[in-house]
Design an enzyme around this catalytic site. Structure first.
Site, short mmCIF file in Angstrom:
data_model
loop_
_atom_site.label_atom_id
_atom_site.label_comp_id
_atom_site.label_asym_id
_atom_site.label_seq_id
_atom_site.Cartn_x
_atom_site.Cartn_y
_atom_site.Cartn_z
NE ARG A 94 -6.66 30.43 -15.43
CZ ARG A 94 -7.93 30.83 -15.54
NH1 ARG A 94 -8.22 32.11 -15.49
NH2 ARG A 94 -8.89 29.95 -15.73
CD GLU A 147 -4.05 36.11 -15.31
OE1 GLU A 147 -4.42 37.10 -14.64
OE2 GLU A 147 -4.82 35.41 -15.97
NE ARG A 195 -10.57 42.71 -12.57
CZ ARG A 195 -10.94 42.01 -13.63
NH1 ARG A 195 -12.03 41.29 -13.59
NH2 ARG A 195 -10.22 42.04 -14.73
CG HIS A 196 -5.79 39.20 -11.86
ND1 HIS A 196 -6.12 40.49 -12.18
CD2 HIS A 196 -6.17 38.43 -12.90
CE1 HIS A 196 -6.66 40.50 -13.39
NE2 HIS A 196 -6.71 39.27 -13.86
CD GLU A 247 -15.52 36.73 -17.34
OE1 GLU A 247 -14.54 37.32 -17.81
OE2 GLU A 247 -15.44 35.59 -16.82
CB SER A 267 -15.90 33.18 -19.77
OG SER A 267 -15.87 33.56 -21.10
NE ARG A 302 -14.18 37.15 -11.45
CZ ARG A 302 -13.83 38.42 -11.56
NH1 ARG A 302 -12.79 38.87 -10.88
NH2 ARG A 302 -14.49 39.25 -12.33
#
Lengths: 587, 587
Positions: free
Chosen positions: B313, B315, B321-322, B510, B513, B561
């Protein structure tokens, strides 16, 4: 929101629209337009009729809560509040069901055969198994079933019956289903490729020159259908099996599973054949191997480590053995005194994998063998281990005989060429070329030096020699020459011209390359210097050995290579679900 | 070839060389040069002396075949022909050995303490265990042992003895080793970071303002040493455990392990946050999720599939959290009638993972907890499942109370601020900011609409509400609003404003998903159109559903996670061996 949708009917008139002029129409133009309007109306009428027929064929549109109202029809599963509580029996378990029992089955329509107006025969497929379903009770239901497109998904309810004679076309040959209810969950469009064509053997193709031969590229471009063949189902399940067996063996020995980074700051190993990534405002590189990180994990005190993950190689070559992305099964472990401890673990591991495949994956192997015949792998445990120089000696001693037999075979083919010039010219050229390659190889094998590199064709000949002399397809070669191995390979203590290294071979092809790694940073530095390797990009790797390092070794194997060679498949792309090569990045 | 190498001694004079002029030296210059030469000679003499002392400390240089000649010394393991046949006992098994028994142990020197000239105490570490070794027999051996650098690798031979009182500093508290022979296999350089500093808890840091606090960035830049702490060893082993438990559960239910391509021709899902790769003369993209390929595998007749592999990712955000690369645990499965069948499998799977961690990974959990205290996870099986609108109602009803208690706490902190302006100014600002954020959040929660998106802070408050009202840290939320889910999500059959979708939460965050995916190509097309999504780049995905498609659903969870939230760790980077973020690509 869309209603429950119907596949679009493509009209033959599509794409025939013409540019319309802006000025008012002339008399001639008016006539033409009227003619066209009439034509269009006729086509629309025809399309409406077809759609009407289609709707009739699809039967009533039902839901789980209304399906009791009709014994056949179309059901779209959208997770309604109402569920039926039906219990479905997998096709593979149908032969265990007593005759007379009523069952629900969810499966694909592999073949659909209408017989007259009141009878339809379906072959239903689920997993690696097939069963015949007979639809005879209600003429409308038989008509509905007989019009189902191949590969559709259906729910069938019926009674288990015993056919008058064994059904040779189905794996469930001594039961069939007398259908009482049948519902289509998903209607397949017309298939671009037929499963029969995708499943043909080379022998069948040779016997019937008119049979369709599907090229590899065509297969891969229609991979979702191609993967549904029995052979491919076997291959995909076998892959899963190899991974499970690999881990089973290592977890049992307290190895820890790791996940090493695939995005690297530098092109770690050499720098050739590495993919570059745009990483925000700088460059990153895709990992070509987890080796350095596996070793670093050991230096960080993990006991023995393994990883199953993607490996990226930017090799712009299209051989039957190369892909740009494959799955690596890698392990690295500390040892106490000798790197043969590592080899023994690998020997046990491969034995566990081979044995597990032969016993737990028998059905999958047979499904593969139906389309791609192969001889069972020959191996012994513990396996044959021989030093590089002895392997070369075997090659020099027995290799020429093997190559001479190949030359004789080519000469026989050449002699047998008829006088039909148009065909034999190409063949003759090909055979002559092959012969001259073999002659050159023969000469090079005769004088192969002890410390000289073996090429792929040498290795293949060696494999045949070892099969003939030692009756095995699986062996390990150790003590490779110093010049042929990378800088991090530990030299032999008794003679620095050789190294504590090894390759593992399967059916004459190398599957593992590994070694005792140098665990002393000063020694790494010296040998890298001697080999002219710049250590700057891998400083973190060197540093990892500075704070106390255990002797260790390891290796890795490509999942697809194991599957390909275990089953003697002709191309590695057959063993990857969605293979990647320089020309192919899809689907 | 390098001899067995000695770590380079860095002289203090390094880097002091000056440019030398080309012209002949002047008198003054000569004097200066003579002085320098003398200085250099002195330094060389000092270095030689140090090296001599070092060699003495390192003891005799031995090999496996000569080590019998001395009870101590340095042994370099290079895989000689001669091996000793020694059997090593893991430190964790020492308490099972009878007093008086002689054992070989290979371990690291965690601490080295010299006492007088004839005695040395070592704490040896191996895996998560430590034992004390006492070197007393021979003065030279004690001197050798007492000079071993921390974190070196040693082979120790000695008698199991019972210490006069329990050794609180070692996990093996009721045995120690009376050393008879000790050999250093790998001498550690001086450590840039101490394990004691890396292992300190927040409470210890708060209690002792002088204690060294190691910043996360420093840890990660010295990751090989950092990973040797007990907490990190626990985390790395727990990761391996989560993967094993995940697969165990799914393989038991006939799922097939797959490996989907990471190199893609198009930026499949949306196109934002995707890394671009230079793929020969074109562009490729790194997979952000295996979802489409998992679904395609089902359409290719695999029964249920899972994959453990890297996810990328792009990002450009640096939150706790990333990461830009993480490990995805993904599954996808067909279901018969309702997507809750998928949720039930996931519920069972998480229960299996949590339960397995609590039972089989107790030691690892406790090692983590020593440094990062956390409360055991609360969950029930089957877990709490609630609809999105009900979750929102809970948030609206009980969320304000939770936030008000936070506001009260902040106000208390503000009131308690002393008059020390220099310190409290910054703190006051921070607290005031926090208070105004909470007040804003309070207002938004009060009016949160049923179909409005929940942000991270909403989800955290909801997690606390559910913990208070339902006594669980693990729950599933279903039926998300249509606008909040991607185009491939199946709408609810009874009300198209909602979807057959779900998120799974762990401690208010979360982790999964997922959804029932649309398996009808026409419906996919319609909904993508309605959402303004261009399907051109994912045509192969749409086409996969054309030839008979089964209803199906699935989801994925990040390995890191799960570990982070299960143990309530403060930063996801702690759970990755070599984490990647926009600023970090090394080691």
């Amino acid at each position: 929101m869309s209603e429950h949708p119907v596949p679009k009917v493509v009209s033959a008139a599509d794409g025939e629209e013409e540019d319309e002029a802006v000025k008012g129409p002339s008399k001639k133009e008016e006539k033409r337009l009227a003619k066209e309007a009439a034509k269009r109306a006729k086509e629309e009428e025809r399309a409406a009729l077809l759609a009407q027929q289609q709707r009739e064929l699809e039967g009533p549109k039902l839901t789980l809560s209304t399906m009791d109202s009709s014994p056949y029809g179309s059901v779209f599963i959208q997770s309604e509040a109402f569920t039926t509580g039906r219990v479905f029996i997998p096709v593979r378990e149908l032969h265990n069901q007593a005759a007379g029992k009523k069952v629900w089955v969810r499966a694909r329509t592999q073949t659909v055969r209408k017989q007259g107006s009141k009878l339809a025969f379906l072959v239903l497929r689920d997993d690696l198994e097939t069963v015949q379903a007979v639809v005879a009770l209600i003429p409308e239901m038989a008509k509905f079933a007989g019009a189902l497109p191949k590969e559709s998904v259906v729910d069938v309810y019926g009674e288990i019956t015993t056919p008058p004679e064994l059904l040779r076309g189905c794996t469930q040959s001594n039961v069939e289903i007398a259908v009482e209810r049948i519902y289509c969950l998903s209607r397949a469009e017309a298939l671009p490729l037929q499963l029969e064509d995708l499943s043909r053997t080379e022998a069948e193709l040779a016997a019937d020159p008119k049979a369709v031969r599907v090229l590899l590229e065509t297969r891969l471009s229609n991979r979702i259908i191609d993967l549904r063949t029995r052979a491919n189902q076997g291959i995909m399940r076998m892959q899963s099996g190899v991974c499970t067996l690999f881990r089973e063996f290592l977890l049992d020995r307290d190895f820890v599973e790791i996940h090493t980074p695939k995005l690297l700051a530098t092109a770690s190993e050499g720098g050739g054949n590495v993919f570059q990534v745009k990483y925000f405002d700088r460059a990153a590189y895709l990992a070509q191997s987890p080796q350095f990180y596996k070793q670093m994990a050991l230096m960080a005190d993990l006991p023995g480590v393994f990883e199953i993950g993607p490996v990226f190689r930017a090799e712009n070559s299209l051989t039957h053995r190369h892909m740009t992305e494959f799955v690596g099964l890698d392990l690295e472990m500390p040892f106490k005194e000798h790197y043969h401890e590592v080899l023994n673990v690998m020997d046990g591991m491969f034995n566990h994998i081979f044995h597990g495949l032969m016993t737990k994956y028998r059905k999958e192997l047979e499904a593969i063998r139906e389309q791609y015949p192969f001889e069972d792998l020959k191996w012994s445990y513990p396996c044959l281990k021989l030093e590089y120089k002895d392997a070369v000696n075997l090659l020099v001693q027995h290799g020429p005989g093997v190559i001479e037999s190949d030359i004789a075979a080519v000469e026989k083919d050449l002699a047998g060429l008829g006088s039909d010039v148009s065909e034999s010219d190409e063949t003759r050229k090909r055979l002559e070329k092959r012969k001259s390659e073999l002659l050159a190889h023969l000469e090079s094998v005769k004088v192969h030096k002890e410390n000289e590199d073996m090429g792929t064709s040498d290795e293949k000949v060696l494999g045949r020699v070892i099969r003939a002399t030692h009756d095995t397809d699986f062996y390990m070669v150790t003590r490779f020459p110093f010049e042929l191995r990378p800088f991090y390979t530990m030299p032999c203590p008794d003679d620095p011209r050789w190294t504590n290294s090894y390759d593992i071979f399967l059916r004459g092809e190398e599957i593992v390359s590994g070694a005792q790694r140098i665990h002393d940073p000063a020694m790494l530095f010296d040998i890298a210097n001697a080999k002219g390797v710049d250590l700057t990009p891998v400083q973190a790797y060197i540093d990892a050995f500075k704070y106390g390092a255990v002797p260790h070794g390891g290796g890795g194997v490509g999942l697809e290579r194991v599957v390909m060679l275990f089953c003697g498949l002709p191309n590695i792309r057959l063993t990857s679900m969605f293979p990647r090569d320089p020309n192919r990045l899809t689907p």
